[in-house]
Design an enzyme around this catalytic site. Structure first.
Site, mmCIF file in Angstrom:
data_model
loop_
_atom_site.group_PDB
_atom_site.id
_atom_site.type_symbol
_atom_site.label_atom_id
_atom_site.label_comp_id
_atom_site.label_asym_id
_atom_site.label_seq_id
_atom_site.Cartn_x
_atom_site.Cartn_y
_atom_site.Cartn_z
ATOM 1 C CE LYS A 45 9.396 1.994 11.564
ATOM 2 N NZ LYS A 45 10.590 3.056 11.409
ATOM 3 N N GLY A 46 2.868 1.874 10.421
ATOM 4 C CA GLY A 46 1.628 2.777 9.976
ATOM 5 C C GLY A 46 0.290 2.427 10.975
ATOM 6 C CD GLU A 101 -1.283 -2.282 5.901
ATOM 7 O OE1 GLU A 101 -0.731 -1.628 6.948
ATOM 8 O OE2 GLU A 101 -0.743 -2.655 5.060
ATOM 9 C CG ASP A 102 -1.262 2.181 7.170
ATOM 10 O OD1 ASP A 102 -1.187 1.193 6.471
ATOM 11 O OD2 ASP A 102 -0.251 2.902 7.467
ATOM 12 C CG ASP A 105 -2.260 2.670 -2.287
ATOM 13 O OD1 ASP A 105 -2.679 2.440 -3.448
ATOM 14 O OD2 ASP A 105 -1.955 3.504 -1.986
ATOM 15 C CE LYS A 133 -4.987 6.817 -1.101
ATOM 16 N NZ LYS A 133 -3.563 7.245 -1.362
#
Length: 181
Positions: A45-46, A101-102, A105, A133
């Protein structure tokens, strides 16, 4: 927003900076995908806020679809196990796919999704992430488009959540530790 703002330690990316990022990435994607059959797939959902705003700056015909995956549950770190909750509906044959994508990571989710979709006949697969990140990466994965890098802190807002909360903040901020510890 006052109630949500009190849980934020620091604003890392302002609403104005988010708009600049979307404009910059949208213009670059427009150039790179000129003449291609663009299918934009948001990872739910991000990515929904980012994808919605970004596509307004892509000056090309495109189709949209969504893929829902999970590797976090209600925690703050990826479990490493990627689960497909909703697959895309469009046959990828003949499309140039742009995954949205949000946050990138560990890289596990995007690596899994990219490998899975690569078997479905798309002309190409590119990755666009709002936040990166790189110091957290455990998979060798480099996105094609990056909004900005953020420090190794737990971030929320503009679609990113903690336990399904804080997505509606109009900026990205670091969440106070006492909220999630």
């Amino acid at each position: 927003m006052e109630q949500l703002n009190k849980d934020i330690n620091e604003v890392l990316v302002s609403a104005e900076q988010l708009e600049e990022i979307n404009k910059r990435l949208g213009e670059q994607i427009t150039k790179d995908f000129e003449g291609k059959n663009l299918l934009v797939v948001g990872i739910l959902k991000g990515s929904v806020y980012f994808m919605t705003d970004l596509t307004r700056y892509i000056d090309l015909p495109l189709k949209l679809d969504f893929l829902a995956v999970s590797s976090y549950g209600s925690g703050t770190r990826s479990s490493g196990a990627v689960k497909i909750i909703k697959d895309i509906d469009i046959d990828l044959q003949g499309y140039d796919l742009l995954l949205i994508e949000d946050i990138l990571d560990s890289g596990r989710t995007l690596d899994y999704v990219s490998r899975m979709l690569a078997t479905r006949g798309a002309n190409s697969i590119s990755i666009c992430t709002l936040l990166d990140k790189p110091e957290r990466r455990v998979v060798d994965l480099t996105p094609d488009y990056v909004g900005c890098s953020v420090p190794d802190e737990f971030v929320v807002g503009y679609g990113l959540d903690y336990d399904q909360k804080y997505r509606n903040l109009p900026y990205i901020g670091s969440l106070k530790r006492e909220i999630y510890e």
